[in-house]
Scaffold this motif. Structure first.
Motif, PDB file in Angstrom:
ATOM      1  N   UNK A  10       0.858  -1.180   0.000  1.00  0.00           N
ATOM      2  CA  UNK A  10       0.000   0.000   0.000  1.00  0.00           C
ATOM      3  C   UNK A  10       0.900   1.237   0.000  1.00  0.00           C
ATOM      4  N   UNK A  11       1.104   1.777  -1.213  1.00  0.00           N
ATOM      5  CA  UNK A  11       2.001   2.914  -1.371  1.00  0.00           C
ATOM      6  C   UNK A  11       1.319   4.001  -2.195  1.00  0.00           C
ATOM      7  N   UNK A  12       1.823   5.217  -2.061  1.00  0.00           N
ATOM      8  CA  UNK A  12       1.331   6.304  -2.904  1.00  0.00           C
ATOM      9  C   UNK A  12       1.721   6.025  -4.360  1.00  0.00           C
ATOM     10  N   UNK A  13       0.968   6.594  -5.320  1.00  0.00           N
ATOM     11  CA  UNK A  13       1.205   6.255  -6.726  1.00  0.00           C
ATOM     12  C   UNK A  13       2.624   6.539  -7.209  1.00  0.00           C
ATOM     13  N   UNK A  14       3.243   7.603  -6.688  1.00  0.00           N
ATOM     14  CA  UNK A  14       4.588   7.948  -7.171  1.00  0.00           C
ATOM     15  C   UNK A  14       5.644   6.933  -6.715  1.00  0.00           C
ATOM     16  N   UNK A  15       5.299   6.057  -5.771  1.00  0.00           N
ATOM     17  CA  UNK A  15       6.227   5.005  -5.327  1.00  0.00           C
ATOM     18  C   UNK A  15       5.746   3.608  -5.683  1.00  0.00           C
ATOM     19  N   UNK A  16       4.716   3.516  -6.518  1.00  0.00           N
ATOM     20  CA  UNK A  16       4.112   2.216  -6.802  1.00  0.00           C
ATOM     21  C   UNK A  16       4.813   1.452  -7.906  1.00  0.00           C
ATOM     22  N   UNK A  17       5.625   2.112  -8.723  1.00  0.00           N
ATOM     23  CA  UNK A  17       6.225   1.435  -9.854  1.00  0.00           C
ATOM     24  C   UNK A  17       5.297   1.382 -11.049  1.00  0.00           C
ATOM     25  N   UNK A  18       4.678   2.523 -11.346  1.00  0.00           N
ATOM     26  CA  UNK A  18       3.771   2.622 -12.493  1.00  0.00           C
ATOM     27  C   UNK A  18       4.542   2.279 -13.770  1.00  0.00           C
ATOM     28  N   UNK A  19       3.954   1.500 -14.687  1.00  0.00           N
ATOM     29  CA  UNK A  19       4.709   1.017 -15.854  1.00  0.00           C
ATOM     30  C   UNK A  19       5.352   2.122 -16.694  1.00  0.00           C
ATOM     31  N   UNK A  20       4.740   3.317 -16.711  1.00  0.00           N
ATOM     32  CA  UNK A  20       5.304   4.414 -17.488  1.00  0.00           C
ATOM     33  C   UNK A  20       6.123   5.378 -16.631  1.00  0.00           C
ATOM     34  N   UNK A  21       6.479   4.943 -15.426  1.00  0.00           N
ATOM     35  CA  UNK A  21       7.397   5.712 -14.572  1.00  0.00           C
ATOM     36  C   UNK A  21       8.816   5.158 -14.685  1.00  0.00           C
ATOM     37  N   UNK A  22       9.127   4.545 -15.829  1.00  0.00           N
ATOM     38  CA  UNK A  22      10.432   3.919 -16.040  1.00  0.00           C
ATOM     39  C   UNK A  22      11.549   4.963 -16.125  1.00  0.00           C
ATOM     40  N   UNK A  23      12.783   4.451 -16.002  1.00  0.00           N
ATOM     41  CA  UNK A  23      13.947   5.322 -16.149  1.00  0.00           C
ATOM     42  C   UNK A  23      15.113   4.495 -16.681  1.00  0.00           C
ATOM     43  N   UNK A  24      16.094   5.172 -17.251  1.00  0.00           N
ATOM     44  CA  UNK A  24      17.268   4.515 -17.809  1.00  0.00           C
ATOM     45  C   UNK A  24      18.465   4.729 -16.881  1.00  0.00           C
ATOM     46  N   UNK A  25      19.610   4.286 -17.335  1.00  0.00           N
ATOM     47  CA  UNK A  25      20.836   4.406 -16.540  1.00  0.00           C
ATOM     48  C   UNK A  25      21.088   5.864 -16.166  1.00  0.00           C
ATOM     49  N   UNK A  26      21.389   6.068 -14.878  1.00  0.00           N
ATOM     50  CA  UNK A  26      21.672   7.405 -14.330  1.00  0.00           C
ATOM     51  C   UNK A  26      20.499   8.368 -14.490  1.00  0.00           C
ATOM     52  N   UNK A  27      19.274   7.834 -14.685  1.00  0.00           N
ATOM     53  CA  UNK A  27      18.057   8.647 -14.833  1.00  0.00           C
ATOM     54  C   UNK A  27      18.165   9.621 -16.014  1.00  0.00           C
TER      55      UNK A  27
END
Length: 506
Positions: free
Chosen positions: A107-124
Motif C-alpha cells: 500500500x504505497x502512494x502512486x509515485x512510489x508504486x512502480x507505475x509502468x510508465x514511470x520507467x527510467x534509464x541508466x543514471x536517470x
C-alpha cells in the motif's frame, strides 16, 4: 535446453537480508542497484549472464517491521542493450533498456508504486511520462505479509523479470510473533521460477512463437512462456538439509506464465498459514497447493516423523502431461541434520481476525471481461474488458468506498489478476457455458456460485480467474488516491495490453 541437468545436486541458496545505508528522518534508507552479472544456476552449467538487484538473483530480501517506513533508491546500472529478444513493435520510441520497480502487494502512494510508465534509464538520463521521483517511500503500515518486488517497465516486464529482476520483501508485526511459528533458521523463503538454458549456460527465451507467420517482426512477443527447468532461490532443482522438526516456508511464484500444483511425494500434508496479504483466519491442512504467477503461500511442513528420509516437493502436471517433462520436480528436502534443540514452535489452529468486507456498503459493481483479441499483425492479444492500455481510464472508484469486481473469463485458460494498491477478499466463482458464450455472447450459468477454498479466505492481491467462470472479489479502495494499474500477471499478457490503468478519486 540442449542438455539434461541432474536434479538435487546443488544446495538451496538462503536469501541474504539487505541492510540500510543509513537512517534519515527516522526512516531507514536503502540503495539498490540493477546490474548485469553472472551466476552459477546449476553445478553442470556455465555461469549465466543475468540482470539482478545488487548483482544477485533473486535480489536481497527486505525484512521490515510494520509501522516503520523505509526509503529505497532504485538505481539502473544496466547496459544499453537488452540481453533477451526485444520486440520493439509493441512499445514504440522508448529506450531499449528501461526499468521501474513495483513492490507487489504494498500500500504505497502512486509515485512510489512502480507505475509502468514511470520507467527510467541508466543514471536517470531518460524517464517515462509518469516518472515522479528517484527515491521510493514504503510506509509499511499494513499487516505482516510476504510481498515481493520486481520490474514493471512498460512493454518489457516479461524480459526484465526473466533476466532476474525479482526479490522478496517481508513485513513483520507483533500479532504474528505471538503465535510461536517456526522462526530464525527454521523460516525459509522459497522463490519459484522456471527457466530454459542454452548449451553455454545462457538464458534461452524465444524470439518467435512456435508457428510464426512470415509477416511478424523478429523478435516478436510470444503469447506465453514455460521454461523446461524449475529454479528455487536461483538454483535449478536444489536440495535443502533440514532437521526433523517444523519449518516455515514462504513460497512465492515468480514465473512468467507457469502455475504450480505443489505436493510432497512422502504423501504428508502441509499446513498453510498465510497468503498474499498475510495470515489466514485459521490454519488450512492441504495435500496439494495451487499457485498462479505472483501468488504467495506461507506454509508449515513438519519433518519430525521423517528423520533420515528424502522428500521431493513435486509439481502435478496433470493426467495428460508429457512423460519427458522434467518440471514435475521442484526441489528436495533431506531430513539429515540432527535436531539442534527441542522444537517449541507451534502450528496454531486460529491465526488472525480478518474483518469481512461483505458488511461494507457496496458503492459499485463492475463486470470486467477477459477477452481474446488480435493485434494489427494478427497476433493473440488478450484484453481486459476489450480495452487497450492507451484507452481512456474507465475504472474510477472513490477513496474509502467498497466495490465488487467480477472478472468474467471468456478465454480457455486461467488468468491471475492483480490489482495494485489494495488487498481484496474473494467472494465466489461461478461457472458459465463458455461454448454458448463464444457462439452467442450470452452468459448462461452452469451452477451456483462456489465459495473460495479455505486457503483463499484471507487477504489477496492476485486472484486466479479460471476459464469459463465469473470470479468476484470485494475491494475497499485506499489508503491513497491517484493512478494505479490492474492486470493479468502472466507477464507475456501484461506486456501485450492485458493491463489497464485505474484511478482512485477523492
Amino acid at each position: 535446453m540442449t542438455q539434461k541437468l541432474e536434479k538435487f545436486v546443488d544446495s538451496l541458496p538462503i536469501l541474504n537480508t539487505i541492510k540500510p545505508i543509513r537512517k534519515r528522518n527516522n526512516k531507514a534508507y536503502f540503495e539498490v542497484r540493477m546490474e548485469e552479472f553472472t551466476q552459477k544456476m546449476h553445478r553442470d552449467l556455465e555461469p549465466t549472464r543475468l540482470w539482478g538487484y545488487n548483482s544477485q538473483y533473486p535480489g536481497p530480501m527486505f525484512d521490515v517491521q510494520k509501522g516503520e517506513p523505509i526509503e529505497v533508491k532504485w538505481i539502473n546500472n544496466l547496459p544499453n542493450k537488452h540481453l533477451l529478444p526485444l520486440d520493439e513493435s509493441i512499445v514504440h520510441h522508448e529506450p531499449e533498456v528501461r526499468t521501474v520497480t513495483h513492490l507487489h502487494g504494498s500500500e504505497t502512494r502512486p509515485e512510489s508504486d512502480g507505475y509502468p510508465e514511470a520507467w527510467f534509464t541508466k543514471d536517470f538520463k531518460q524517464v517515462g511520462p509518469f516518472f515522479k521521483r528517484e527515491v521510493y517511500q514504503y510506509p509499511n503500515r499494513q499487516r505482516a505479509a510476504t510481498l515481493w518486488y520486481h520490474d514493471h517497465a512498460m512493454g518489457i516486464t516479461r524480459l526484465n523479470v526473466y533476466a532476474g529482476l525479482v526479490g522478496m520483501y517481508i513485513i513483520r508485526d507483533q500479532e504474528e510473533r505471538r503465535l510461536k511459528l517456526p522462526s530464525g533458521d527454521y523460516e525459509v523463503p522459497l522463490i519459484l521460477s522456471d527457466r530454459s538454458f542454452n548449451e553455454d549456460g545462457s538464458l534461452f527465451y524465444p524470439s518467435q512463437p512456435n508457428n510464426p507467420s512470415r509477416n511478424l517482426p523478429n523478435p516478436t512477443i510470444v503469447p506465453f512462456f514455460l521454461g523446461d527447468t524449475i529454479l528455487v532461490n536461483g538454483k535449478v532443482w536444489p536440495y535443502i538439509e533440514v532437521e526433523p522438526r517444523k519449518y516455515r516456508f514462504r513460497v512465492l511464484n515468480t514465473s512468467n506464465t507457469r502455475g504450480y500444483q505443489l505436493y510432497l511425494d512422502s504423501g504428508q500434508s502441509f499446513y498453510q498459514i498465510g497468503t498474499d496479504g498475510g495470515l489466514l483466519p485459521s490454519t488450512v491442512k492441504l495435500d496439494k497447493l495451487a499457485m498462479e504467477p505472483a501468488e504467495r503461500a506461507d506454509l508449515i511442513i513438519d519433518f519430525s516423523k521423517h528423520e533420515g528420509k528424502s522428500i521431493i516437493l513435486k509439481n502435478d502436471l496433470g493426467p495428460n502431461a508429457d512423460s519427458n517433462d522434467e518440471t514435475f520436480d521442484v526441489m528436495q528436502f533431506r531430513v539429515t541434520k540432527p535436531l539442534s534443540a527441542e522444537d517449541n514452535s507451534k502450528i496454531p489452529n486460529r491465526l488472525s481476525i480478518i474483518p469481512s468486507l461483505k458488511t461494507n456498503m457496496v458503492a459499485g459493481y463492475r463486470n470486467l471481461k477477459l477477452v481474446e483479441s488480435k493485434d494489427p499483425l494478427g497476433r493473440p492479444m488478450p484484453l481486459l474488458n476489450n480495452k487497450k492500455w492507451e484507452d481512456p481510464v474507465t475504472e474510477k472508484p472513490r477513496l474509502g468506498t467498497t466495490e465488487i469486481w467480477s472478472f468474467i473469463n471468456t478465454m480457455p485458460v486461467t488468468h491471475p489478476i492483480h490489482i495494485h494498491l489494495i488487498q481484496f477478499q474473494i467472494l465466489d466463482r461461478r461457472p458459465f457455458d463458455l461454448d454458448l458464450y463464444n457462439k452467442t455472447r450470452q452468459i448462461r450459468y452452469l451452477g451456483p456460485a462456489k465459495q473460495p477454498a479455505p486457503n483463499e479466505r484471507g487477504l489477496k492481491d492476485t486472484v486466479a480467474a479460471p476459464a469459463g467462470e465469473v470470479t468476484r472479489v470485494i475491494v475497499r479502495f485506499g489508503p491513497y488516491t491517484g493512478q494505479y494499474v490492474w492486470h493479468c500477471h502472466i507477464l507475456e499478457h501484461e506486456d501485450h495490453d492485458m493491463m489497464r490503468p485505474y484511478v482512485v478519486r477523492e
